[in-house]
Each structure stands twice: as C-alpha cells, then as structure tokens.
Design an enzyme around this catalytic site. Structure first.
Site, PDB file in Angstrom:
ATOM      1  N   SER A 129       0.472   1.864   6.156  1.00  7.64           N
ATOM      2  CA  SER A 129       1.871   1.989   5.768  1.00  7.64           C
ATOM      3  C   SER A 129       2.375   0.665   5.204  1.00  7.64           C
ATOM      4  O   SER A 129       2.209  -0.384   5.812  1.00  7.64           O
ATOM      5  CB  SER A 129       2.677   2.389   7.002  1.00  7.64           C
ATOM      6  OG  SER A 129       3.990   2.606   6.622  1.00  7.64           O
ATOM      7  N   GLY A 130       2.983   0.731   4.026  1.00  7.39           N
ATOM      8  CA  GLY A 130       3.537  -0.477   3.416  1.00  7.39           C
ATOM      9  C   GLY A 130       2.548  -1.240   2.559  1.00  7.39           C
ATOM     10  O   GLY A 130       2.852  -2.314   2.044  1.00  7.39           O
ATOM     11  N   THR A 134       2.470   4.266  -2.436  1.00  2.73           N
ATOM     12  CA  THR A 134       3.463   5.012  -3.205  1.00  2.73           C
ATOM     13  C   THR A 134       3.751   4.304  -4.526  1.00  2.73           C
ATOM     14  O   THR A 134       3.852   4.939  -5.579  1.00  2.73           O
ATOM     15  CB  THR A 134       4.743   5.179  -2.373  1.00  2.73           C
ATOM     16  OG1 THR A 134       4.373   5.817  -1.147  1.00  2.73           O
ATOM     17  CG2 THR A 134       5.754   6.038  -3.080  1.00  2.73           C
ATOM     18  N   ASN A 179       7.620  -0.402   6.584  1.00  5.53           N
ATOM     19  CA  ASN A 179       7.902  -0.268   5.161  1.00  5.53           C
ATOM     20  C   ASN A 179       9.316   0.250   4.980  1.00  5.53           C
ATOM     21  O   ASN A 179       9.721   1.213   5.609  1.00  5.53           O
ATOM     22  CB  ASN A 179       6.876   0.723   4.559  1.00  5.53           C
ATOM     23  CG  ASN A 179       7.045   0.896   3.068  1.00  5.53           C
ATOM     24  OD1 ASN A 179       7.969   0.367   2.454  1.00  5.53           O
ATOM     25  ND2 ASN A 179       6.134   1.652   2.478  1.00  5.53           N
ATOM     26  N   SER A 182       9.086   3.971   3.442  1.00 10.16           N
ATOM     27  CA  SER A 182       7.856   4.588   3.932  1.00 10.16           C
ATOM     28  C   SER A 182       7.858   6.097   3.682  1.00 10.16           C
ATOM     29  O   SER A 182       8.845   6.786   3.956  1.00 10.16           O
ATOM     30  CB  SER A 182       7.722   4.314   5.429  1.00 10.16           C
ATOM     31  OG  SER A 182       6.507   4.838   5.887  1.00 10.16           O
ATOM     32  N   SER A 183       6.756   6.575   3.122  1.00  5.50           N
ATOM     33  CA  SER A 183       6.651   8.026   2.895  1.00  5.50           C
ATOM     34  C   SER A 183       6.407   8.691   4.241  1.00  5.50           C
ATOM     35  O   SER A 183       5.469   8.360   4.930  1.00  5.50           O
ATOM     36  CB  SER A 183       5.480   8.331   1.975  1.00  5.50           C
ATOM     37  OG  SER A 183       5.356   7.348   0.989  1.00  5.50           O
ATOM     38  N   GLY A 400       0.013   6.288   5.314  1.00  3.64           N
ATOM     39  CA  GLY A 400      -1.102   5.433   5.725  1.00  3.64           C
ATOM     40  C   GLY A 400      -1.236   5.337   7.228  1.00  3.64           C
ATOM     41  O   GLY A 400      -0.347   5.731   7.981  1.00  3.64           O
ATOM     42  N   GLU A 402      -1.081   4.221  10.837  1.00  2.00           N
ATOM     43  CA  GLU A 402       0.137   3.670  11.410  1.00  2.00           C
ATOM     44  C   GLU A 402      -0.046   3.345  12.879  1.00  2.00           C
ATOM     45  O   GLU A 402      -0.550   4.173  13.634  1.00  2.00           O
ATOM     46  CB  GLU A 402       1.243   4.730  11.281  1.00  2.00           C
ATOM     47  CG  GLU A 402       2.526   4.217  10.737  1.00  2.00           C
ATOM     48  CD  GLU A 402       3.458   5.351  10.345  1.00  2.00           C
ATOM     49  OE1 GLU A 402       3.993   5.290   9.243  1.00  2.00           O
ATOM     50  OE2 GLU A 402       3.636   6.295  11.145  1.00  2.00           O
TER      51      GLU A 402
HETATM   52  N1  LIG Z   1       2.375  -3.434  -6.980  1.00  3.81           N
HETATM   53  C1  LIG Z   1       3.456  -3.840  -6.306  1.00  3.81           C
HETATM   54  N2  LIG Z   1       4.213  -4.798  -6.841  1.00  3.81           N
HETATM   55  C2  LIG Z   1       5.279  -5.242  -6.215  1.00  3.81           C
HETATM   56  N3  LIG Z   1       5.687  -4.795  -5.015  1.00  3.81           N
HETATM   57  C3  LIG Z   1       4.965  -3.828  -4.420  1.00  3.81           C
HETATM   58  C4  LIG Z   1       3.797  -3.301  -5.042  1.00  3.81           C
HETATM   59  N4  LIG Z   1       3.274  -2.373  -4.224  1.00  3.81           N
HETATM   60  C5  LIG Z   1       4.088  -2.332  -3.152  1.00  3.81           C
HETATM   61  N5  LIG Z   1       5.111  -3.184  -3.251  1.00  3.81           N
HETATM   62  C6  LIG Z   1       6.172  -3.446  -2.288  1.00  3.81           C
HETATM   63  O1  LIG Z   1       5.772  -2.945  -1.066  1.00  3.81           O
HETATM   64  C7  LIG Z   1       6.655  -1.930  -0.599  1.00  3.81           C
HETATM   65  C8  LIG Z   1       5.873  -0.843   0.083  1.00  3.81           C
HETATM   66  O2  LIG Z   1       5.082  -0.166  -0.879  1.00  3.81           O
HETATM   67  P1  LIG Z   1       4.776   1.403  -0.722  1.00  3.81           P
HETATM   68  O3  LIG Z   1       4.061   1.769  -1.942  1.00  3.81           O
HETATM   69  O4  LIG Z   1       6.006   2.133  -0.398  1.00  3.81           O
HETATM   70  O5  LIG Z   1       3.790   1.379   0.494  1.00  3.81           O
HETATM   71  P2  LIG Z   1       3.040   2.641   1.134  1.00  3.81           P
HETATM   72  O6  LIG Z   1       3.330   3.815   0.275  1.00  3.81           O
HETATM   73  O7  LIG Z   1       1.615   2.237   1.102  1.00  3.81           O
HETATM   74  O8  LIG Z   1       3.533   2.750   2.478  1.00  3.81           O
HETATM   75  C9  LIG Z   1       7.359  -1.455  -1.847  1.00  3.81           C
HETATM   76  O9  LIG Z   1       8.620  -0.963  -1.541  1.00  3.81           O
HETATM   77  C10 LIG Z   1       7.443  -2.698  -2.666  1.00  3.81           C
HETATM   78  O10 LIG Z   1       8.510  -3.490  -2.258  1.00  3.81           O
HETATM   79 MG   LIG Z   2       4.208   5.507   0.733  1.00  6.14          MG
END
Ligand SMILES: Nc1ncnc2c1ncn2[C@@H]1O[C@H](COP(=O)(O)OP(=O)(O)O)[C@@H](O)[C@H]1O
Ligand SMILES: [Mg+2]
Length: 1031
Positions: A129-130, A134, A179, A182-183, A400, A402
């Site tokens: 997660s985070g 996404t 996060n 977080s999804s 992810g 968790e």
């Molecule tokens: N490629 C990226 N560039 C900049 N910031 C990112 C990137 N990927 C993730 N982040 C940061 O990390 C946070 C969490 O990413 P997210 O994709 O929501 O994580 P996950 O879906 O794996 O839980 C995003 O809100 C953003 O702030």
């Molecule tokens: Mg996500």
C-alpha cells in the site's frame, strides 16, 4: 523453500526476442550511466549490489529499473517531469531497452506486442500500500490515451476510461496510514483495442470493497473520499437538499481530518459533458451518500429492557426521505428483527448494540451495493458493442500487501489476494522460463526460491484452509464466535510452519501475541490478525426486513441494487470470503490466459517523504516481492540469450572468420566466433535458435571488445574509403590521360595524314614535273625544274673538274640546264683561268662568308663585280666625331694603309698594322636594318664614314688588312668615345627617306630605307657607282 527447475529468463524475454523487439544491447551501451538500467546485467546478484544500484538511481530521480522486462519502480513522493507528452512521444514505438527504463516503455511494448501478435496481455502492478500502483496504472492509461490513434468517437471512449478513475477513486479510495489515496477495492481494467490499435472500449472488474470503512475508521484514517467531497465541496443548495451540513464534524461516520481533497469528482463528470452516468442517477448517488451519513447519525435509546428505541428521529426521516422508503418501516427494520416461524412472522426487538449493528450493516450494504452499481454503470458507458474481435490489455491495480497495528478481516483478504498474485507471478515466470528452455533444448537448472504456494494452501485449501474453517464457523448452527473460530484454527493448523497463535507459540513469540490473535507468516512478512469481527464481516448479514424494504426504495439505485440481491432466495448467500476467493480464482484464470507484464512498486519510505531512501524498508520489500529471486531466476542459468543471427550480426567483426561475412549457418558462425573469443564451455550454451550466455561479465567483455573493434573498424573502413577515393581519383586521371592521349594521337594522325597528303601532292607534282620536264617552264614543271637545277648545281659544285684543262669530266646537265651548264663550263674553264677574275671570285667568296645571312642587302651586291685594281678607292662621307658634320672624302686602300683624302689632299692615314691593336673588334660595320647606307667606323683611326659600296670596301679592307674576323654586324645603336671621358653615339632607324643628321639628343641619327623600299628604289635607280680615281 522449494527447488524448482528453472530456466534463466522469463517468457516475456522469449516472446520479445522472438519478435526482435528486445534490444538488450541498448542497455549495454547505456550501462555506464547512473547505475545499471537492468539488474540482469549486475555483476553480482547480491542484495547489497541490488540495493546499491537502486539507491544510486533513486538519488538521481531514476525511479525505474528493469529486471529483464519486469519494471521496478520506487515511489519518489514528488512530481517528476517524466510524464509529459514529450516523454510519451520519445517512448512511442521504440524498442524496450533502447531508452532509459520507463513505465511508458513497458506500456508501449505491451501495446505493440499485442498488435503484432494479436493476443491479450495484462500488466500486473504490485507492491504494498502506498508504493505507487494506482499512480502507475493511471500513467499507463494516460499513455494509451495519448499514444493510440484517435478520432472523436474514440476520444469519447478514452475520456470515459480516464474519467472513470477519479470517480472510482472518490468512491473506492480513502486515506489510510499507509497512503493518503489508498485503493480500498481491487481493480482490474481491460482496455480493448481493435485491429488497428484504437482503444475502443473498456471494462472494469472490482474486487472486495473495504465496506467496514464506511462505518468505522482506524485512528488517523478516513472514510471514502466521496463523503468529504460532498460535505466539504458540495454546493449549499445540494447540501440543503440532502439535509446535510457543511463540515465533517457533524457526522459520526466521518473522522475529522485535515487532509483535503482537491475536487468534487462528481461534478467533473457532469461538467465535462462526458456522462459516465445519467444525470438523474447522479442525484440518486448523492442521496445514497447523504443517507449513509444520516444513518451514521441515527442514535438509539434503550427502554427498560434494553431494547432499542427510535423515536421521531430527524435523521431517520432524512434517511427515509433520501432513500424513498417508508419511515415507519425503516424504523421497524432498524429496531426489530423479523423471524419467520412457520407461516407467521414474528418481530423480535433488537438490543441497542444489535440495532447499531443493523444500522451499520445497512449503511455498508447501501454503500457497497452502490459502488458495484457505479462500476456497472461505468462499464456500460465504456462498453464497445462492436462484435468484431478485439485484443485487450488488462491493468491490475489491486490493494497492496498491508500490515497495520491491528489487522482484521479486510487485511486478511487483502493479503490473501497478494499471496495469490505472487503465486501467479511465480507460476507465470517459471512457466515461461521452462518453456523457453524446453524450446531451446537447454538443460534445466534448479534455482532456489521461496514458493508461497504453501501459504496459499494454508489459506484456501478446501476443507482444511483458513477460509473453509471460517465459513464453517459462520454457517454452523450454535454459538459460533470469533474465538471458537480461533480454536478451530489452532486445532487444524497446529503445526503449520506459517501459522502461529498465542497458544501455539513458543515463549518468545507468545509475548508478541494476544490471546485473540493469529499470525500468518506471509511471503511478504508476518501479519498478526485480530479475530474479532471475522465472523460478522464474513457473514455480512443484512436483516431480511431491511433488505425487503430497500427493494421498495424509490431511489432507483438502491432499488436496483437490492432487487438484484435476490431477497426471495431461501439459500444463505455465499460468505464474503468465499465470494472473494472465487472472484480471485476467476481473476487468476483471466490473467493466466494472457501474456504478463510486471511492475513491482516499492515504497521508498514510510513517511511519504521525497528523497528518502529507507534502506531497511526497501530491502524488506525487495525480499518479499521476490525481486532477488526473480533476478536469480532470470540469471540462474543464463543472463543473456540472443538469436544466433542477431548475435552474429552484432559481434561478427570480432573474428576474422566471420568478418565481414559468414557464409554458413548462423549457429556455426556463432560457435566459431565464441571459440575465437575464448568463451569457456561452461560460460555459454548453444540452444536451438539462440546462444545462452551465463554471466554478464562475458557479455560485457564481448561488448567492450566490440566497442574497441568498432573504432578499429571505423579506421579501417576510413582507410579503405580513402583508398577507394584515391583509386577513384587515379582512375579519373587515367581516363583523362587516355582521353588526352587519344586526342593527341588523333591530332598526330591527322597531321600525319596531312603530311602524307602533302607528300602525295609533292610526289605527284614531282612526277608530273618529271613527265613534263621537256616542256617549257610552266606551273606543272617549274618546281621540278628548279629542283633539277639545284640538284645539278650542287652535284656540279662537288664534282668540278680539278683543273681548267680538264674538259672531259664536266657533269652532263639535265636538258633544262644545258645552256646554263655551258655558261658555267665557260666561266669556270675560261674565266677562272684568267687571274683577276679568279681573284674577283675569291673576293666574292670572302664577302659571302662575312655577310651572307647577316645583312639583308647583301644578296643584291653579289651580281656586282668588284674592282680588280690592286688598290681601291671609294667615295665616302665622313662625319666628325664631335659635331657629326658631313664631309665628302675619298677613301683609298693601299697595301699598307687606308687614306682619307679630301680633294687630293691626304687628311688621314691609318696603317693596317696600327689596326692590330689590343681591341679585337677593329671595325664596326654599322648596319641599320637593311640599309645599304653603311657606316664604318675605324676604331683606331677614329673614322666614321658612310659609303655606298659597303661590301666591296669592307671585303677589300679585310683582305688587304687580313682582318676578316674583325667585322661585326650590329643593329640599333653604338656608343663610342669621342675623347677620353666623353661619349658619342650613333642611332639607326628606318624611314621613308635615307638621312643622316645630328639629332636633338646629340646622337648621330641614321635613317635608312626598309629593305622592301630599298630593293624597290635600287631597281629604279640602280644607284651604285665606282670610283675609278685611285691614289
Ligand atoms: N510515479 C510517482 N510519482 C510521484 N509520486 C508518486 C508516484 N507514484 C506514487 N506517488 C505518490 O505516492 C502516493 C501513493 O501512490 P498510490 O499509487 O496511490 O499507491 P498504491 O496504489 O500502491 O497504494 C501517491 O498519492 C503519490 O503521492
Ligand atoms: Mg492504490
């Protein structure tokens, strides 16, 4: 740990190489930039080396690195300028390894592989997660939206796909400790492409929304974004209409959190005019959300028996209003349970706790069902109804792994899901490896890695797994509780290496476990689950009367959702976990039928800070994501493989036998080449179509040699080229030479021809002349006769009779010269016998030797006989040397001296002996061009004279004085000394009239006729005369 017979690289590599799409060489040339772009090319596969490379790249904002075709991404927690249109353009249609690693490269490669192979693909995005899953999936979607061909129609589909993201995020994402966005549901999205590569449709599968979040959030977390968006971002009108007040503090279901959402996504949907959902439904959606919030605020009183009471509650009215259900029945549903005994229905009152449970269950159900409904609507709007065959790229962005301080049923499901995906990853990777080795006929080599199948089995095995036991507890009659479930687990899983509870643990571990906990040793680490709530959440029970009531709702969404729940069925609905299990099973099937691409997301630190590389945290993720193993699998056998022809094409300059051309089979060429390079038998294997190279260092050495060789080759090619150029130059010159030569020869030939023609003419003329020699002189024979005459005279000269008495040896003359010959015969035999005539001839010969060819007027003098007296007298004009005054004088040559006489008076006497001075040149004969007017200057005698009988005078003078060599013929002018230190000069020129005068410059100017004039004049006047006066 289990042993696997594994081949060294993944299927994807195989597929790509097969298509010639993969260019590891690009990575080779780029390997010296920041760290290594592809872990496969790391020199050693240690964790330290892996992390160091990752860190090196991360510090330079290079968040992407490959393991073959797998993309490792490290969350930078800051905006990087690598997702713009320009970047997209760079990666479009470019070979995977030619450019620095990027998510666009992977997306593009999957897309092009799909188009060329016309098959289905999926991109599995995993990580805790985070970690950025996404975000990654959004970036891929954006990439396709920009890079695929576009039309207005397609743009609408594309926009809907893009728009679906914020809507679903609003409803399905929430801030957690891990996060901020977080999804809380799993999402698998198919993007459908037609044969031209146009994105023509999309479909989303959603997985297990974390509904419990609707009614409860852990400390520091929030409810789903949509609630906050509505109460904080909705217009006053809307809020008023929904009976809501601005500010989340008014709602029990909402924690107060300063985290701000940027936009109210529902409005984006309608304002952009791209309706994912019919506008009427949007209103209903707001009603549902508002009703959930109102439900949360419904409070129950309790009567004396502890039964829940709900009197005249405004919140209740709002709920009934918004959902379009009868308030009284709603109140009943929330406080009574309907029990059907035989044909009667009995209402049994709830305790307050029970009522709260029923209320929350309703809130969760409404929200959960609405979420599913929303997904369905979005799917309908993105649906492509064209039945022609399509290929798809699936994007899997699922919650992810968790681990929280307290982990419940939701975490159990989420982590189970991640176990399944890890299992899928292992299977696909290994499968592809095995297939490649088999196809190439290469022996398998075992690679040790952790296979999490054992954990999957622990969770999902039929009748024995945790899921089965949980369902059993949920379904069995009697007093099943969370704790009895735990006991059952302990009973069945007692000695499983990945399962532990307080009771089963050793002393040390026991300290870390509560009595109501069980701990699973997941592939990604240990997670301790608190069993409290497991049964309820799994049952997800909604009381019948409430369910029935919802079916009658006037809110179309609610009505539709609950009607489809099939309220009439007597059968118990499947438990949550079983539904989840089967949906995961379906997902696995969907994915297994497609070609896989992997993105492994890593979290750089726990505090969402940019620039922080938490080594321990990353090491942990690298470990549980099995990245090292994946790398080892890829490299275990052979780090690099390449089709023979491709390999040979690149490296053939390294071996003389293969350079510049290998005529035989490519495989043989490669064998010769690697033998020449000194590869050891252990370092490579020859497959059916490919060479496999075990260590990167071997490849690097080869590549380095190639780089070096390239320069040498360049020099050689350059030299060759120069040679070629020079040769060209030479050839050109040679051509030119040949041309000139042929021209020259032509000219020569023409000249020769002319000459011959001339010769022919001459000979012809000669012959004609010969034939007509007897005739009188005419044009035909004149030349011939001249020739005959000349010839005869020449012969005669050489064959003159030795004595005048010899009259017999005279050459017989040709007819034409009979007369002349006779004349000559007479002259020679008769006149030469007369002494003075003989002398006369001799004198003439001397004159000839002095003047012939030197003075133009000479020939005219030949015919005039010289005086035959023993002394010689001639009139002259003498010029003073000082003033050049002309004076008539006589010049008399005696045997000893020259006398200058003026009227019988000797003015001057020059002895010949005195002429024999130091000066070799005694006499100058000054001839102005061809003037007959001649000056003699007797140097020693200071005599400057003019005389008309030049030739005679001089010849005589020479002969008498014996000074033949002292005569010099000059032209132009002469200088002389008038007296010591004083010079004088005589200048000669031609003019119409002969004159001698003193010029203005003080020189004596002598003007004479030009020859042509002279000869003319001479003919007319015959001006020569003899002096017969002698001294
Ligand atoms: N490629 C990226 N560039 C900049 N910031 C990112 C990137 N990927 C993730 N982040 C940061 O990390 C946070 C969490 O990413 P997210 O994709 O929501 O994580 P996950 O879906 O794996 O839980 C995003 O809100 C953003 O702030
Ligand atoms: Mg996500």
């Amino acid at each position: 740990m289990s042993h696997f017979l594994v081949h060294s690289a993944a299927t994807l590599l195989l597929q790509l190489v097969a298509q010639g799409q993969l260019d590891m060489e690009g990575a080779l040339t780029a390997r010296d930039r920041v760290g290594i772009q592809d872990f496969v090319l790391l020199d050693e596969t240690t964790e330290a080396a892996f992390l160091s490379n990752l860190k090196k790249r991360f510090s330079k904002d290079l968040i992407y690195t490959y393991i073959g075709t797998l993309l490792v991404s490290v969350n930078p927690y800051k905006e990087l300028d690598i997702y713009n249109k320009k970047q997209m353009d760079i990666y479009m249609g470019v070979n995977f390894f030619e450019l620095p690693p990027h998510i666009y490269a992977l997306a593009d490669n999957a897309y092009h592989t799909m188009l060329t192979e016309f098959n289905n693909h999926f991109i599995l995005i995993s990580g805790e997660s985070g970690a950025g899953k996404t975000e990654a999936s959004k970036k891929i979607l954006q990439y396709y939206a920009v890079s695929c061909p576009s039309t207005t129609l397609l743009n609408t589909v594309r926009d809907k796909m893009l728009m679906s993201n914020p809507v679903l995020e609003a409803f399905g994402n929430a801030k957690t400790l891990k996060n901020d966005n977080s999804s809380r549901f799993g999402k698998y999205m198919d993007i459908q492409f037609d044969g031209q590569g146009d994105a023509v449709g999309g479909h989303i599968l959603n997985y297990l929304l974390e509904k419990s979040r609707v009614v409860h959030q852990n400390h520091g977390e929030r409810n789903f974004h949509i609630f906050y968006q509505l109460v904080e971002g909705g217009s006053d009108d809307l809020l008023h209409q929904l009976g809501l007040e601005r500010g989340c503090q008014h709602y029990n279901y909402l924690t107060q959190n300063t985290f701000r959402n940027s936009v109210f996504s529902m409005f984006i949907v309608s304002n952009r005019g791209i309706l994912l959902i019919n506008y009427n439904f949007v209103q209903h959606l707001f009603e549902v959300i508002a009703s959930v919030l109102h439900l949360g605020n419904v409070r129950f009183d309790s009567d004396s028996k502890g039964h829940a009471l709900l009197n005249n509650n405004t919140e209740l009215h709002w709920v009934s209003n918004l959902l379009g259900v009868d308030a009284h029945r709603l109140q009943e549903g929330l406080t009574f349970r309907k029990i059907e005994a035989k044909k009667d229905q009995v209402l049994s009152p709830f305790t307050t706790d029970h009522a709260i449970y029923a209320r929350d269950a309703l809130a969760k159900a409404i929200y959960g069902q609405t979420f599913t409904w929303l997904v369905n609507r979005i799917n309908e709007s993105m649906e492509n109804k064209d039945p022609s065959r399509k290929t798809v790229i699936g994007l899997l962005d699922i919650y992810g792994f968790e681990v929280f301080y307290v982990n419940s049923f939701e975490q159990f499901c989420i982590n189970y899901c991640n176990e399944k995906l890890q299992q899928l990853f292992i299977e696909l990777t290994l499968k592809s490896e095995q297939e490649e080795y088999e196809a190439e006929g290469i022996e398998w080599e075992p690679v040790q890695f952790f296979n999490n199948k054992i954990i999957c089995d622990l969770i999902e095995e039929k009748h024995r797994g945790i899921i089965s036991l949980l369902d059993e507890e949920c379904l069995r009659p009697g007093d099943a509780t969370d704790l009895t479930f735990l006991e059952r687990l302990e009973e069945k899983m007692g000695n499983h290496p990945h399962f532990v509870t307080h009771k089963l643990a050793d002393k040390m571990t026991r300290k870390t476990l509560e009595r109501g906990d069980f701990r699973l040793l997941h592939y990604a680490g240990e997670v301790t689950y608190c069993v409290v709530g497991f049964l309820d959440k799994n049952n997800d029970l909604l009381y019948r009367n409430i369910k029935d009531l919802m079916c009658q709702s006037k809110n179309d969404i609610v009505k539709e959702c609950f009607s489809s729940m099939d309220p009439d069925s007597r059968r118990r609905p499947e438990t949550v976990v079983t539904q989840f299990k089967s949906s995961l099973q379906k997902l696995t099937e969907i994915l297994m039928a497609k070609e896989a691409w992997y993105i492994r997301c890593l979290k750089s630190n726990e505090s969402k800070q940019s620039g922080q590389f938490d080594e321990a945290l990353i090491r942990h993720q690298v470990k549980y994501l099995g990245l090292m193993e994946h790398l080892r699998v890829r490299r275990a056998g052979f780090a690099y493989r390449r089709k023979y022809d491709v390999f040979l094409k690149r490296y053939k300059p390294l071996c003389p036998a293969t350079w510049p051309h290998w005529r035989g089979v490519a495989a043989d060429g490669v064998e010769v080449l690697v033998q020449h390079l000194g590869y050891l038998p252990d370092e490579y294997k020859m497959g059916r179509t490919k060479i496999f190279i075990r260590h990167p260092r071997t490849l690097f050495a080869t590549e380095d040699a190639y780089e070096k060789c390239k320069h040498e080759l360049a020099t050689r090619i350059q030299a060759k080229y120069k040679g070629y150029r020079a040769k060209g130059e030479y050839r050109k010159q040679k051509e030119a030479a040949t041309k000139i030569e042929s021209c020259w020869r032509g000219t020569q030939a023409r000249k020769e021809k002319e000459k011959r023609a001339w010769a022919v003419k001459v000979i012809k003329k000669f012959i004609k002349g010969y034939m007509t020699r007897g005739q009188a002189k005419n044009t035909d024979n004149s030349e011939y006769l001249a020739f005959v005459r000349q010839n005869y005279l020449n012969r005669l000269r050489d064959n003159l009779p030795k004595t005048v008495l010899d009259k017999t040896t005279w050459l017989t003359p040709p007819a034409v010269l009979t007369e002349g010959s006779l004349f000559l015969f007479v002259v020679i035999t008769v006149k030469f016998s007369i002494p003075f005539l003989s002398l006369q001839f001799q004198m003439k010969l001397i004159t000839s030797s002095i003047f012939k060819g030197k003075k133009d007027s000479y020939p005219q003098s030949v015919a005039h006989p010289f005086s035959h007296h023993s002394y010689y007298c001639v009139p002259v004009i003498k010029y003073d040397r000082n003033g050049f005054k002309p004076r008539q004088r006589q010049l008399i040559l005696t045997q000893t001296a020259v006398y200058v006489i003026e009227e019988a008076k000797i003015k001057q006497r020059v002895l010949y002996t005195s002429l024999k001075g130091q000066t070799s040149v005694l006499i100058y004969i000054l001839l102005v061009d061809d003037s007959n007017t001649t000056f003699i200057w007797l140097f020693q005698g200071d005599l400057v004279v003019q005389c008309d009988h030049l030739f005679e005078l001089l010849t005589k003078l020479c002969v008498i004085a014996n000074k033949q060599n002292a005569i010099k013929v000059v032209q132009g002018s002469i200088n002389f000394e008038i007296q010591a230190g004083k010079g004088g000069a005589v200048d000669f020129s031609t003019g119409p009239e002969p004159m001698v005068y003193k010029a203005k410059n003080g020189h004596l100017m002598v003007v004479s006729w030009a020859l042509s004039l002279l000869s003319h004049v001479s003919v007319q006047t015959g001006y020569h005369f003899f002096f017969s006066d002698y001294i």
